[in-house]
Design a protein around this motif. Structure first.
Motif, PDB file in Angstrom:
ATOM      1  N   ASP A  20      76.386 -33.618   9.341  1.00  0.00           N
ATOM      2  CA  ASP A  20      75.690 -33.670  10.676  1.00  0.00           C
ATOM      3  C   ASP A  20      76.219 -34.903  11.487  1.00  0.00           C
ATOM      4  OD1 ASP A  20      73.998 -31.399  10.454  1.00  0.00           O
ATOM      5  OD2 ASP A  20      72.237 -32.509   9.786  1.00  0.00           O
ATOM      6  N   THR A  21      76.589 -35.962  10.572  1.00  0.00           N
ATOM      7  CA  THR A  21      77.086 -37.288  11.207  1.00  0.00           C
ATOM      8  C   THR A  21      78.595 -36.867  11.854  1.00  0.00           C
ATOM      9  OG1 THR A  21      75.815 -38.751   9.961  1.00  0.00           O
ATOM     10  CG2 THR A  21      77.802 -39.643  10.951  1.00  0.00           C
ATOM     11  N   ILE A  22      79.102 -36.363  10.880  1.00  0.00           N
ATOM     12  CA  ILE A  22      80.673 -36.275  11.350  1.00  0.00           C
ATOM     13  C   ILE A  22      80.596 -35.198  12.544  1.00  0.00           C
ATOM     14  CG2 ILE A  22      82.672 -35.098  10.548  1.00  0.00           C
ATOM     15  CD1 ILE A  22      82.150 -36.229   7.764  1.00  0.00           C
ATOM     16  N   ALA A  23      79.665 -33.973  12.477  1.00  0.00           N
ATOM     17  CA  ALA A  23      79.456 -33.036  13.634  1.00  0.00           C
ATOM     18  C   ALA A  23      79.110 -33.728  14.890  1.00  0.00           C
ATOM     19  CB  ALA A  23      78.959 -31.762  13.056  1.00  0.00           C
ATOM     20  N   GLY A  24      78.540 -34.728  14.806  1.00  0.00           N
ATOM     21  CA  GLY A  24      77.530 -35.393  16.007  1.00  0.00           C
ATOM     22  C   GLY A  24      76.551 -34.820  16.503  1.00  0.00           C
ATOM     23  N   CYS A  25      75.629 -34.239  15.405  1.00  0.00           N
ATOM     24  CA  CYS A  25      74.553 -33.339  15.865  1.00  0.00           C
ATOM     25  C   CYS A  25      73.257 -33.845  15.225  1.00  0.00           C
ATOM     26  CB  CYS A  25      74.750 -31.841  15.458  1.00  0.00           C
ATOM     27  SG  CYS A  25      75.261 -31.487  13.638  1.00  0.00           S
ATOM     28  N   THR A  26      73.296 -35.500  14.736  1.00  0.00           N
ATOM     29  CA  THR A  26      72.213 -36.050  14.360  1.00  0.00           C
ATOM     30  C   THR A  26      71.063 -36.021  15.076  1.00  0.00           C
ATOM     31  OG1 THR A  26      73.191 -38.147  15.231  1.00  0.00           O
ATOM     32  CG2 THR A  26      73.406 -37.382  12.749  1.00  0.00           C
ATOM     33  N   ALA A  27      71.278 -36.077  16.484  1.00  0.00           N
ATOM     34  CA  ALA A  27      70.385 -35.812  17.507  1.00  0.00           C
ATOM     35  C   ALA A  27      69.475 -34.414  17.531  1.00  0.00           C
ATOM     36  CB  ALA A  27      70.643 -36.222  19.151  1.00  0.00           C
ATOM     37  N   GLN A  28      70.427 -33.517  17.249  1.00  0.00           N
ATOM     38  CA  GLN A  28      69.929 -32.093  17.334  1.00  0.00           C
ATOM     39  C   GLN A  28      68.976 -31.992  16.057  1.00  0.00           C
ATOM     40  OE1 GLN A  28      73.877 -30.160  17.899  1.00  0.00           O
ATOM     41  NE2 GLN A  28      72.675 -28.427  18.274  1.00  0.00           N
ATOM     42  N   ARG A  29      69.621 -32.652  14.906  1.00  0.00           N
ATOM     43  CA  ARG A  29      69.025 -32.277  13.521  1.00  0.00           C
ATOM     44  C   ARG A  29      67.494 -33.070  14.027  1.00  0.00           C
ATOM     45  NH1 ARG A  29      71.255 -35.011   8.496  1.00  0.00           N
ATOM     46  NH2 ARG A  29      69.973 -36.682   9.031  1.00  0.00           N
ATOM     47  N   ALA A  30      67.398 -34.478  14.538  1.00  0.00           N
ATOM     48  CA  ALA A  30      66.052 -35.169  14.580  1.00  0.00           C
ATOM     49  C   ALA A  30      65.281 -34.137  15.707  1.00  0.00           C
ATOM     50  CB  ALA A  30      66.502 -36.255  15.438  1.00  0.00           C
ATOM     51  N   GLU A  31      65.851 -33.483  16.530  1.00  0.00           N
ATOM     52  CA  GLU A  31      64.819 -32.521  17.384  1.00  0.00           C
ATOM     53  C   GLU A  31      64.357 -31.479  16.551  1.00  0.00           C
ATOM     54  OE1 GLU A  31      65.056 -30.051  21.662  1.00  0.00           O
ATOM     55  OE2 GLU A  31      66.911 -30.844  20.510  1.00  0.00           O
ATOM     56  N   TYR A  32      65.143 -30.893  15.426  1.00  0.00           N
ATOM     57  CA  TYR A  32      64.772 -29.851  14.793  1.00  0.00           C
ATOM     58  C   TYR A  32      63.606 -30.508  13.642  1.00  0.00           C
ATOM     59  CZ  TYR A  32      64.473 -26.851  10.490  1.00  0.00           C
ATOM     60  OH  TYR A  32      63.947 -26.083   9.641  1.00  0.00           O
TER      61      TYR A  32
END
Length: 545
Positions: free
Chosen positions: A147-159
């Motif tokens: 997720d860090t490398i994909a740049g989707c940590t904010a998406q994961r936080a929302e999930y």
């Protein structure tokens, strides 16, 4: 970045003061000299648990670890605001461990909880030791890395927020169903209690008790009132008659006794008041009759209320009324329980739909990033002597969990002839180190960490591969501060600053090496304690001298 570190009275360290370069800092030293102790002191500064028994060298004084960090341009102001701390571009963090075992922490001289050090530390330094290679076996780490490398940590936080809401809704539904099931077992009993209490038409007993006392003493009351009425109104000697005669007599003498008029008026007022009393007494006397039926009715009513208080173990009717209302609410909840359960089912379905939508978006982002990550990892692996290495990020869908609806595995093979398998099952220690180094290099760039510490991450490599590992670490230091504890001369030669850990008189020390001292130290790493001319020549070549 870490500007300087001061350690006092920690383990084998009496006192140590060291300044660090903003790029690649190499730390070397003989086995047992205390390199791991230095890492332990740094970990204390970042919120690690303090153990006075092992941390304090001299039990008569405190252990103190202090670090100065340059934070300008790192965008950490919001983190300090969240922790209610004043932000300083040059921030000093201090940890004090007392002989009693207690510890204190400070940020810019403000006392803080150790948890605060951990929170801030996550944005300052990433310490990676050799045993941390095993973190590759943790799916939590693999998902966080992806997720860090994909740049989707904010998406994961929302999930994560949506998944927490789903969990809360599910628990509420389970509790409602369990409560409904248990309540149905008691419904008949509860209904009986409510009907009995409602039928009792509960009200406070004071008025009934007062009325009963009147009825029980009606004869005595009537006799007393009649006696008073007779005294006031009896002809011709009643009080009212005598007052009237006296009033008239006073009025006859007013012509020669002026005060008589005033006295007559006063007697008239008294007479009026007594007439009113007499009228009230007469009316009350007529009403004050014994009523056996009403007396029995009230007695039975009070007996019922007292019996209900005893039955339900309450002190008075007020408490009985509260109990009735509570039972009524519980019965109402049972009667409308199906509606509540259905409402909660709908809420769970809505939460599941939202969580699933966010999980699908996460899955898509992860799936799109996985091939890029694989290429970024394989490149460095081939540079460090693993030309036939294969690395693949495998994503499979599973039931919704805390990190989404995906299971992530890192598949690895060091040989093109061997099918990639989960890295924790197939990779050797040296291979794990090199894969971890490649991942750390990628992650560090994405996270924009100011400092990374490698504690012998290059274990298990040598020769040309060691030189390639050094190149990767050196390239990483162009973007951030790197502190590397190493036993490889090829890696040590890459540093901007070379620090030597050594023991002297039973204490651990650390000092920077001059150019000549550095040549000798690297020569020792090449040839052992006996430094040969060939080793010195090779050391100079490695250093480009």
């Amino acid at each position: 970045m870490l500007v300087c570190l001061t350690v006092e009275n920690y383990a084998l360290i009496d006192r140590l003061d060291v300044r660090f370069d903003s790029h690649l800092n190499i730390i070397t030293g003989e086995t047992g000299a205390g390199k791991s102790i230095l890492m332990g002191a740094l970990s204390l500064l970042l919120g690690a648990k303090a153990d006075a028994e092992s941390a304090i060298k001299d039990r008569s004084r405190n252990c103190v670890v202090e670090g100065t960090f340059a934070l300008d341009g790192l965008g950490l102001e919001p983190i300090f605001d969240e922790q209610d701390l004043d932000y300083e571009p040059q921030t000093v963090i201090r940890r004090v461990v007392m002989p009693s075992g207690k510890s204190r922490a400070f940020v810019n001289d403000s006392p803080v909880q150790v948890a605060t050090l951990k929170t801030i530390g996550e944005y300052l330094i990433d310490i990676h030791s050799q045993n941390r290679n095993l973190i590759l076996t943790s799916e939590q780490f693999r998902i966080e890395a992806l997720d860090t490398i994909a740049g989707c940590t904010a998406q994961r936080a929302e999930y994560r927020t949506a998944f927490a809401a789903l969990g809360k809704a599910r628990r509420a539904l389970e509790e409602a169903i369990a409560k409904q099931s248990a309540s149905h077992d008691d419904e008949d009993w509860l209904r009986h209690q409510v009907e009995e209490l409602r039928a009792a038409s509960l009200r406070e007993t004071e008025a009934l008790e007062s009325e009963l006392r009147l009825l029980e003493n009606a004869d005595s009351i009537r006799a007393t009132l009649l006696q008073l009425h007779s005294a006031l109104d009896e002809e011709p000697n009643g009080i009212l008659s005598q007052l009237k005669e006296s009033e008239n007599a006073l009025r006859h003498i007013t012509s020669y006794y002026p005060s008589a008029g005033e006295l007559a008026e006063r007697l008239h007022s008294v007479g009026s008041e007594l007439k009113d009393i007499n009228s009230t007494v007469e009316e009350d006397a007529e009403r004050s009759n014994a009523d056996p039926d009403r007396t029995e009715q009230i007695t039975l009513r009070l007996d019922l209320l007292y019996a209900l208080c005893v039955k339900h173990r309450v002190a008075d009717v007020s408490a009985l009324i509260s109990l009735r209302d509570r039972y009524s609410a519980e019965l109402d909840a049972i009667e409308h329980g199906d509606e509540q359960v259905e409402s909660l089912r709908r809420e769970v379905a809505e939460c599941e739909k939202r969580a699933r939508t966010l999980a699908d978006a996460l899955h898509k982002a992860r799936a799109e990033a996985a091939p890029r990550i694989d290429d970024e990892v394989v490149g460095p692996l081939r540079k460090v002597g693993m030309e036939g290495a294969t690395f693949r990020t495998a994503i499979s869908e599973v039931a919704l969990g805390a990190t989404g609806g995906d299971s992530v595995a890192f598949l690895f093979s060091a040989n093109t002839q061997i099918e990639p398998r989960p890295i924790e099952r197939i990779a050797s220690g040296g291979e794990l180190s090199r894969v971890m180094l490649a991942l750390k290099a990628i992650l560090a760039r994405r996270l924009s960490l100011p400092t990374i510490v490698f504690d012998e991450i290059d274990t298990g490599v040598s020769g040309r591969v060691a030189d390639a590992v050094g190149d990767i670490i050196n390239t990483l230091s162009e973007q951030m501060q790197v502190i590397d504890i190493t036993h490889l001369p090829q890696v040590a030669a890459k540093g901007n600053t070379h620090l030597l850990v050594y023991k002297e008189q039973g204490a651990t020390h650390l000092r920077p090496l001059s150019t000549e001292e550095r040549i000798i130290e690297i020569a020792k790493m090449l040839s052992g304690s006996t430094v040969t001319e060939a080793a010195l020549t090779q050391a100079r070549n490695l250093l480009g001298k």
